[in-house]
Design a protein around this motif. Structure first.
Motif, PDB file in Angstrom:
ATOM      1  N   LYS A  92      10.808  68.527  42.986  1.00 58.42           N
ATOM      2  CA  LYS A  92      11.552  68.577  41.724  1.00 58.42           C
ATOM      3  C   LYS A  92      13.014  68.934  42.027  1.00 58.42           C
ATOM      4  N   GLY A  93      13.939  68.223  41.454  1.00 60.81           N
ATOM      5  CA  GLY A  93      15.354  68.505  41.688  1.00 60.81           C
ATOM      6  C   GLY A  93      15.954  67.678  42.814  1.00 60.81           C
ATOM      7  N   ASP A  94      15.119  67.060  43.641  1.00 59.06           N
ATOM      8  CA  ASP A  94      15.605  66.201  44.739  1.00 59.06           C
ATOM      9  C   ASP A  94      16.295  64.964  44.125  1.00 59.06           C
ATOM     10  N   ALA A  95      17.431  64.594  44.718  1.00 64.18           N
ATOM     11  CA  ALA A  95      18.189  63.457  44.166  1.00 64.18           C
ATOM     12  C   ALA A  95      17.383  62.161  44.215  1.00 64.18           C
ATOM     13  N   ALA A  96      16.467  62.049  45.151  1.00 62.01           N
ATOM     14  CA  ALA A  96      15.672  60.812  45.260  1.00 62.01           C
ATOM     15  C   ALA A  96      14.382  60.870  44.433  1.00 62.01           C
ATOM     16  N   GLY A  97      14.222  61.966  43.702  1.00 61.65           N
ATOM     17  CA  GLY A  97      13.032  62.057  42.844  1.00 61.65           C
ATOM     18  C   GLY A  97      13.219  61.218  41.586  1.00 61.65           C
ATOM     19  N   TYR A  98      12.143  60.702  41.040  1.00 69.13           N
ATOM     20  CA  TYR A  98      12.253  59.993  39.754  1.00 69.13           C
ATOM     21  C   TYR A  98      11.008  60.249  38.919  1.00 69.13           C
ATOM     22  N   THR A  99      11.188  60.184  37.629  1.00 68.75           N
ATOM     23  CA  THR A  99      10.059  60.246  36.698  1.00 68.75           C
ATOM     24  C   THR A  99      10.365  59.261  35.585  1.00 68.75           C
ATOM     25  N   MET A 100       9.477  58.334  35.378  1.00 66.77           N
ATOM     26  CA  MET A 100       9.732  57.312  34.354  1.00 66.77           C
ATOM     27  C   MET A 100       9.506  57.896  32.960  1.00 66.77           C
ATOM     28  N   ALA A 101      10.444  57.601  32.059  1.00 63.24           N
ATOM     29  CA  ALA A 101      10.145  57.859  30.653  1.00 63.24           C
ATOM     30  C   ALA A 101       9.023  56.889  30.272  1.00 63.24           C
ATOM     31  N   LEU A 102       8.265  57.219  29.226  1.00 62.02           N
ATOM     32  CA  LEU A 102       7.116  56.356  28.890  1.00 62.02           C
ATOM     33  C   LEU A 102       7.548  54.912  28.648  1.00 62.02           C
ATOM     34  N   GLU A 103       8.654  54.751  27.898  1.00 61.63           N
ATOM     35  CA  GLU A 103       9.140  53.390  27.613  1.00 61.63           C
ATOM     36  C   GLU A 103       9.420  52.630  28.913  1.00 61.63           C
ATOM     37  N   GLU A 104       9.970  53.373  29.864  1.00 66.32           N
ATOM     38  CA  GLU A 104      10.328  52.772  31.147  1.00 66.32           C
ATOM     39  C   GLU A 104       9.052  52.313  31.889  1.00 66.32           C
ATOM     40  N   ALA A 105       8.028  53.150  31.837  1.00 65.41           N
ATOM     41  CA  ALA A 105       6.767  52.799  32.503  1.00 65.41           C
ATOM     42  C   ALA A 105       6.152  51.553  31.852  1.00 65.41           C
ATOM     43  N   TRP A 106       6.234  51.488  30.516  1.00 64.23           N
ATOM     44  CA  TRP A 106       5.673  50.316  29.827  1.00 64.23           C
ATOM     45  C   TRP A 106       6.481  49.058  30.145  1.00 64.23           C
ATOM     46  N   GLU A 107       7.814  49.256  30.252  1.00 67.60           N
ATOM     47  CA  GLU A 107       8.655  48.098  30.626  1.00 67.60           C
ATOM     48  C   GLU A 107       8.341  47.633  32.051  1.00 67.60           C
ATOM     49  N   THR A 108       8.130  48.603  32.939  1.00 66.18           N
ATOM     50  CA  THR A 108       7.769  48.259  34.320  1.00 66.18           C
ATOM     51  C   THR A 108       6.473  47.437  34.315  1.00 66.18           C
ATOM     52  N   ALA A 109       5.534  47.861  33.496  1.00 67.33           N
ATOM     53  CA  ALA A 109       4.260  47.144  33.409  1.00 67.33           C
ATOM     54  C   ALA A 109       4.485  45.701  32.957  1.00 67.33           C
ATOM     55  N   ALA A 110       5.416  45.542  32.023  1.00 61.38           N
ATOM     56  CA  ALA A 110       5.650  44.208  31.464  1.00 61.38           C
ATOM     57  C   ALA A 110       6.326  43.290  32.474  1.00 61.38           C
ATOM     58  N   SER A 111       7.106  43.840  33.399  1.00 53.23           N
ATOM     59  CA  SER A 111       7.778  42.955  34.348  1.00 53.23           C
ATOM     60  C   SER A 111       6.746  42.485  35.373  1.00 53.23           C
ATOM     61  N   GLY A 112       6.663  41.174  35.521  1.00 54.20           N
ATOM     62  CA  GLY A 112       5.635  40.611  36.389  1.00 54.20           C
ATOM     63  C   GLY A 112       4.406  40.189  35.603  1.00 54.20           C
ATOM     64  N   TYR A 113       4.397  40.420  34.299  1.00 54.34           N
ATOM     65  CA  TYR A 113       3.238  40.082  33.477  1.00 54.34           C
ATOM     66  C   TYR A 113       3.030  38.569  33.395  1.00 54.34           C
ATOM     67  N   SER A 114       4.072  37.820  33.681  1.00 54.53           N
ATOM     68  CA  SER A 114       3.960  36.364  33.639  1.00 54.53           C
ATOM     69  C   SER A 114       2.927  35.856  34.649  1.00 54.53           C
ATOM     70  N   GLU A 115       2.621  36.671  35.670  1.00 57.26           N
ATOM     71  CA  GLU A 115       1.593  36.287  36.645  1.00 57.26           C
ATOM     72  C   GLU A 115       0.191  36.491  36.081  1.00 57.26           C
ATOM     73  N   ALA A 116       0.117  36.835  34.771  1.00 58.13           N
ATOM     74  CA  ALA A 116      -1.168  37.066  34.122  1.00 58.13           C
ATOM     75  C   ALA A 116      -1.973  38.134  34.851  1.00 58.13           C
ATOM     76  N   VAL A 117      -1.363  39.286  34.923  1.00 60.32           N
ATOM     77  CA  VAL A 117      -1.963  40.444  35.576  1.00 60.32           C
ATOM     78  C   VAL A 117      -3.275  40.830  34.891  1.00 60.32           C
ATOM     79  N   THR A 118      -4.297  41.146  35.676  1.00 59.65           N
ATOM     80  CA  THR A 118      -5.552  41.616  35.079  1.00 59.65           C
ATOM     81  C   THR A 118      -5.772  43.106  35.327  1.00 59.65           C
TER      82      THR A 118
END
Ligand code: V47
Length: 381
Positions: A92-118
Motif C-alpha cells: 500500500k502506498g507504493d507508486a506501482a500499486g494500483y486498485t481499480m475503481a469498480l467502474e474501471e474493473a467493469w470497463e476492463t472486463a468489457a474490453s476484449g468482449y468482442s472475442e465473445a468471452v465465456t
C-alpha cells in the motif's frame, strides 16, 4: 468429453528398468504411489515417461484438446503478503500499486468482449483495506453487465483472507460469493504444500492444509475449482509428489477439482531472482508426471502463458489436454519477466492444437463444448 482412444502406434519401450514397474501399473490402469512418482521424475528416459502420459491422455480424451475464450481481471496488486515467489504484489502506498475503481474493473472486463468471452478469471492481491463488499459488488456488476459469462474468481488464499477480514466463516464467505455471482474458483495460491518450502517462498499465505481445507469446503458448497502447483524453485521431487498426492486425496473425497495446472516459477523481479528458469524438458516432464499421478483429475492444463506457446504445444503430446485460453491481459507472469504475448486469439489457439495433431474443442469453464457456427475454424462437437 471423451473420444475413442486410438491404437498405440508404437509399443512401450524403455531402457530404464525402474520405469518398467511403473509402466506395468499405468498400462493396467492401476494407481501410482509416492515411489512411482519419484521414479517418473528421476527416470533418464523422459520420452518413455511422456509415452505413458500420452497413453493415459488418449485413453481419457483421445485427441480432443480444450481451450477457452477468457479474460483475466486483476482488480488490485496491493497485497499485505510479501511472498518471495511473487513479482506482482505491491505494498500500500507504493507508486506501482494500483486498485481499480469498480467502474474501471467493469470497463476492463468489457474490453476484449468482442472475442465473445465465456469466462472472467479474477484474482488479485490481499488488499489491507478493500472490504469484502468491494469484491462482491465487482462480481454483481459483472453479472449484471455480462450475465452469460462464467465468473471464476478468488483463489483459496483470497477466500480465507476475505473471510478473516469480514469476520465470517469460510462457509459464510463462500455463500456470499455464490449469492453475488461467483460460479467457480481458480487454482492459484497452492504453490507447494510442504511447510519447509512454503515458509521460504510464501510464508505470508495460508498454509497448505488450510488451502486444501478451503478447497474441500468450496467443493462441498457446490463450487468446482482448479488446482495449481508452483515448481522450479527450491522444492524437491518428493515435495512435488507430496503436493500432487495431497490434491489427489481431496479429489477422492470431493471430486470438485476440474483441472490441474503445473506452473513453472518465473524468477525475474522476485526475491528469488538468483534461481534459474526451468528448462523445456523439466516443464514437459512435469506435465507428464501430473497426468500419471493425478488419475482422478479429468484435465491437465499446459498454461501457454507460463510455458510459452511452443512448449505448451509439445505438452499436448505429453499428457496435457487443455491450453487455457485467450487470456487477453496477463499480468502475474509478465511482471515476473514472461516474454509470451499477453493474449492469443481463438484462431491462434486452434492452430497450435491442430498442428500438434489434436482436435481443438472450445469449452466453457465447466468443460461443456461451445459451438460457434459463425466461425468456420471451430469444430462443433
Ligand atoms: O498462485 C505467482 C503463480 C499463480 C509467480 O485456475 C507465479 O485456471 C511463476 O493460479 N512465477 C496465479 N508463477 C495464476 C494461477 C492460474 C493461472 C492460469 C489459470 C488458472 C486456473 C490459475 O501464479 C499464483 C502462483 O502460483 N505465480 N508469481 C512467478 N513469479
Amino acid at each position: 468429453m471423451q473420444t475413442e482412444a486410438k491404437p498405440e502406434r508404437h509399443p512401450f519401450r524403455t531402457h530404464d528398468a525402474a520405469l518398467e514397474a511403473v509402466a506395468a501399473k499405468v498400462l493396467a490402469g492401476e494407481r501410482l504411489g509416492f515411489d512411482d512418482g519419484l521414479a517418473l521424475y528421476r527416470s533418464p528416459d523422459v520420452l518413455a515417461v511422456g509415452w505413458l502420459a500420452n497413453h493415459v491422455r488418449e485413453r481419457m480424451h483421445g485427441d480432443v484438446t480444450y481451450f477457452n475464450v477468457n479474460r483475466h481481471i486483476n482488480p488490485t496488486n496491493v497485497c499485505v503478503a510479501s511472498c518471495r515467489l511473487c513479482a506482482f504484489g505491491r505494498k500500500k502506498g507504493d507508486a506501482a500499486g494500483y486498485t481499480m475503481a469498480l467502474e474501471e474493473a467493469w470497463e476492463t472486463a468489457a474490453s476484449g468482449y468482442s472475442e465473445a468471452v465465456t469466462e472472467f478469471h479474477i484474482v488479485g492481491g490481499l488488499h489491507p483495506d478493500l472490504p469484502f463488499e468491494y469484491f462482491l459488488d465487482l462480481v454483481r456488476g459483472l453479472k449484471q453487465r455480462f450475465p452469460k459469462v462464467h465468473i471464476k474468481a478468488f483463489t483459496m488464499v483470497e477466500v480465507a483472507f476475505l473471510a478473516r477480514r469480514a469476520k465470517l466463516t469460510i462457509e459464510q464467505t463462500l455463500e456470499r460469493m455464490r449469492e453475488a455471482g461467483v460460479d467457480s474458483m481458480p487454482g492459484g495460491g497452492a504453490e507447494i504444500f510442504a511447510p519447509h518450502v512454503r515458509s521460504v517462498i510464501c510464508d505470508h499465505k495460508i498454509d497448505g492444509q488450510e488451502w486444501l481445507d478451503t478447497a474441500r469446503l468450496a467443493h462441498k458448497k457446490g463450487f468446482r475449482s482448479n488446482a495449481t502447483m508452483l515448481y522450479g524453485h527450491i522444492e524437491s521431487d518428493a515435495d512435488r509428489v507430496d503436493h500432487m498426492l495431497r490434491l489427489r486425496e481431496v479429489q477422492e473425497e470431493t471430486g470438485g477439482f476440474q483441472t490441474f495446472i503445473p506452473l513453472a516459477f518465473h524468477p525475474e523481479n522476485t526475491a528469488l531472482d538468483h534461481l534459474p528458469v526451468t528448462t523445456g524438458l523439466t516443464d514437459i516432464r512435469q506435465i507428464a508426471v501430473s497426468r500419471l499421478l493425478l488419475d482422478n483429475f479429468a484435465h491437465i492444463k499446459a498454461y501457454w502463458q507460463m510455458m510459452t506457446p511452443k512448449i505448451a504445444q509439445i505438452a499436448l503430446r505429453f499428457g496435457a489436454d487443455d491450453l487455457d485460453g485467450t487470456v487477453i491481459e496477463e499480468k502475474i507472469y509478465h511482471d515476473a519477466g514472461a516474454k509470451t504475448p499477453q493474449g492469443m486469439t481463438r484462431k491462434e489457439l486452434c492452430r497450435l492444437i491442430t498442428e500438434a495433431g489434436r482436435v481443438p474443442v472450445e469449452r466453457d469453464t465447466l468443460y461443456h463444448a461451445v459451438t460457434r457456427t459463425e466461425d468456420s475454424f471451430l469444430i462443433a462437437v
